[in-house]
Design a protein around this motif. Structure first.
Motif, short mmCIF file in Angstrom:
data_model
loop_
_atom_site.label_atom_id
_atom_site.label_comp_id
_atom_site.label_asym_id
_atom_site.label_seq_id
_atom_site.Cartn_x
_atom_site.Cartn_y
_atom_site.Cartn_z
N MET A 130 0.99 -1.14 0.15
CA MET A 130 -0.04 -0.17 -0.01
C MET A 130 0.81 1.17 0.01
N PRO A 131 0.77 2.19 -1.04
CA PRO A 131 1.76 3.42 -0.74
C PRO A 131 1.22 4.42 0.12
N PRO A 132 2.22 4.90 0.81
CA PRO A 132 1.84 5.71 1.89
C PRO A 132 0.66 6.87 1.52
N GLY A 133 -0.37 6.94 2.31
CA GLY A 133 -1.25 7.79 2.16
C GLY A 133 -2.53 7.28 1.64
N SER A 134 -2.22 5.89 1.12
CA SER A 134 -3.61 5.13 0.48
C SER A 134 -4.45 4.23 1.33
N ALA A 135 -3.82 4.28 2.51
CA ALA A 135 -4.59 3.44 3.79
C ALA A 135 -4.61 4.18 4.94
N THR A 136 -5.37 3.69 5.99
CA THR A 136 -5.04 4.18 7.25
C THR A 136 -4.18 3.44 8.11
N PRO A 137 -3.13 4.06 8.46
CA PRO A 137 -2.04 3.68 9.15
C PRO A 137 -2.49 2.45 10.26
N ALA A 138 -1.76 1.41 10.43
CA ALA A 138 -2.07 0.50 11.65
C ALA A 138 -1.52 1.10 12.82
N PRO A 139 -2.19 1.19 13.92
CA PRO A 139 -1.84 1.72 15.22
C PRO A 139 -0.37 0.75 15.62
N ASP A 140 -0.23 -0.32 15.14
CA ASP A 140 0.92 -0.95 15.56
C ASP A 140 2.09 -0.78 14.64
N SER A 141 3.31 -0.09 14.94
CA SER A 141 4.27 -0.02 14.07
C SER A 141 4.82 -1.20 13.06
N GLN A 142 4.75 -2.27 13.82
CA GLN A 142 5.18 -3.44 12.82
C GLN A 142 4.25 -3.89 11.80
N ARG A 143 2.92 -3.99 12.06
CA ARG A 143 1.88 -4.10 11.15
C ARG A 143 1.97 -3.08 9.89
N HIS A 144 2.25 -1.75 10.45
CA HIS A 144 2.19 -0.59 9.63
C HIS A 144 3.21 -0.75 8.56
N TYR A 145 4.60 -1.19 9.15
CA TYR A 145 5.71 -1.24 7.89
C TYR A 145 5.54 -2.46 7.15
N ALA A 146 4.70 -3.42 7.47
CA ALA A 146 4.55 -4.80 6.86
C ALA A 146 3.59 -4.45 5.57
N ARG A 147 2.48 -3.50 5.92
CA ARG A 147 1.50 -3.30 5.10
C ARG A 147 1.73 -1.88 4.06
N ILE A 148 2.19 -0.91 4.57
CA ILE A 148 2.64 0.56 3.88
C ILE A 148 4.01 0.45 3.43
N GLU A 149 4.04 1.04 2.50
CA GLU A 149 5.37 0.95 1.71
C GLU A 149 6.20 2.12 2.32
N MET A 150 6.51 2.20 3.50
CA MET A 150 7.46 3.17 4.12
C MET A 150 8.95 3.16 3.70
N ARG A 151 9.36 1.96 3.23
CA ARG A 151 10.81 1.95 2.67
C ARG A 151 10.85 1.39 1.38
N GLY A 152 9.94 1.68 0.74
CA GLY A 152 9.69 1.09 -0.93
C GLY A 152 8.84 0.02 -1.11
N GLY A 153 8.22 -0.16 -2.18
CA GLY A 153 7.35 -1.04 -2.29
C GLY A 153 8.08 -2.15 -3.28
N VAL A 154 7.24 -2.84 -4.25
CA VAL A 154 7.79 -3.73 -5.06
C VAL A 154 8.83 -3.14 -5.91
N GLU A 155 8.93 -1.88 -6.44
CA GLU A 155 10.00 -1.53 -7.26
C GLU A 155 11.28 -1.64 -6.79
N ALA A 156 11.38 -1.25 -5.32
CA ALA A 156 12.50 -1.41 -4.53
C ALA A 156 13.07 -2.80 -4.49
N TYR A 157 12.20 -3.71 -4.33
CA TYR A 157 12.71 -5.17 -4.20
C TYR A 157 13.25 -5.74 -5.50
#
Length: 264
Positions: A140-167
């Motif tokens: 999920m690109p940043p801003g496209s979904a409600t952030p998860a309250p838990d940081s671990q879940r947030h980073y696993a779902r939202i592309e905070m360090r890049g998405g599939v392109e970075a991979y």
């Protein structure tokens, strides 16, 4: 970048992790996961199974953004002669990966690096090239979904360090010319991974689309890429995986997938 055992223990305490569940991952192997955090799911299982099928003779395997090491463990279970490197940036996930690798007696053939794999030093520390690379990026690109309250879940779902392109970019730098890479990507933006693969000269060999329940829309796709020395097929193999029937019961394909890892 920091090698296994040096980073997270100083940063993460048991209280930070919270309550853990102890779950089956493959055969008798077990996985600790946070009850309130990110948990492994069918996307990890299908990615691991596709990776094993893509290159069963792989000797060196890299798991990008390895999280709690769920995919790494499943592939290691099926490829008992291979050596593994996992790279994970998030401290909570890295600490659980460290514990899960240790508890399943994989210290001799799995090394974890606590780093952001977009850092060239992290990829250098992994010592490429690799025969097989796996990844289950956030989708999920940043801003496209409600952030998860838990940081671990947030980073696993939202592309905070890049998405599939970075991979895909990291794969282009670390995959052996004749190797294979298996990546999971969401099915709502199916053009992103092919575009990235084309940019980096990685042929698409196969796509497996997962339907969570008969009659529902596709949820994600697992793509198999080849190394830069491989020829792209005229038409990549196209597979369909339906997880549950219309009544919500596990499909025969889902049951077979679990049996791949001796889970019944």
């Amino acid at each position: 970048s920091t090698a296994m055992g040096k980073a997270a223990p100083d940063l993460v305490k048991d209280a930070d992790l919270g309550e853990l569940s102890d779950d089956a991952i493959a055969g008798s192997w077990r996985l600790w996961q946070r009850r309130a955090g990110h948990r492994y799911s069918i996307d990890d299982v299908l990615t691991a199974a596709q990776a094993v099928a893509a290159f069963p003779e792989a000797k060196r395997v890299l798991d990008l953004g390895c999280g709690i090491a769920s995919v790494l463990l499943m592939v290691a279970y099926r490829l008992p002669l291979a050596e593994f490197v996992g790279i994970e940036a998030q401290a909570l996930s890295f600490e659980l990966a460290r514990r899960n690798v240790e508890r399943n007696a994989l210290l001799r053939r799995a090394r974890l690096i606590h780093a952001d794999f977009r850092d060239p030093e992290a990829l250098n520390a992994a010592e490429p090239p690799f025969d097989l690379i796996t990844g289950t990026p956030p989708y999920m690109p940043p801003g496209s979904a409600t952030p998860a309250p838990d940081s671990q879940r947030h980073y696993a779902r939202i592309e905070m360090r890049g998405g599939v392109e970075a991979y895909v970019e990291a794969i282009a730098q670390t995959l052996a010319p004749q190797g294979r890479a298996v990546l999971c990507a969401n099915a709502y933006q199916p053009e992103r991974l092919p575009r990235a693969a084309e940019r980096w000269g990685l042929p698409i060999l196969q796509r497996c689309t997962l339907i969570p329940r008969a009659g529902s829309k596709a949820l994600f796709q697992v793509w198999t890429l080849g190394g830069q020395a491989l020829q792209a097929p005229a038409q990549p193999k196209d597979l369909l995986f339906v997880a549950r029937d219309a009544e919500g019961k596990r499909s025969s394909a889902y049951r077979s997938l679990r049996r791949e890892f001796d889970l019944f």
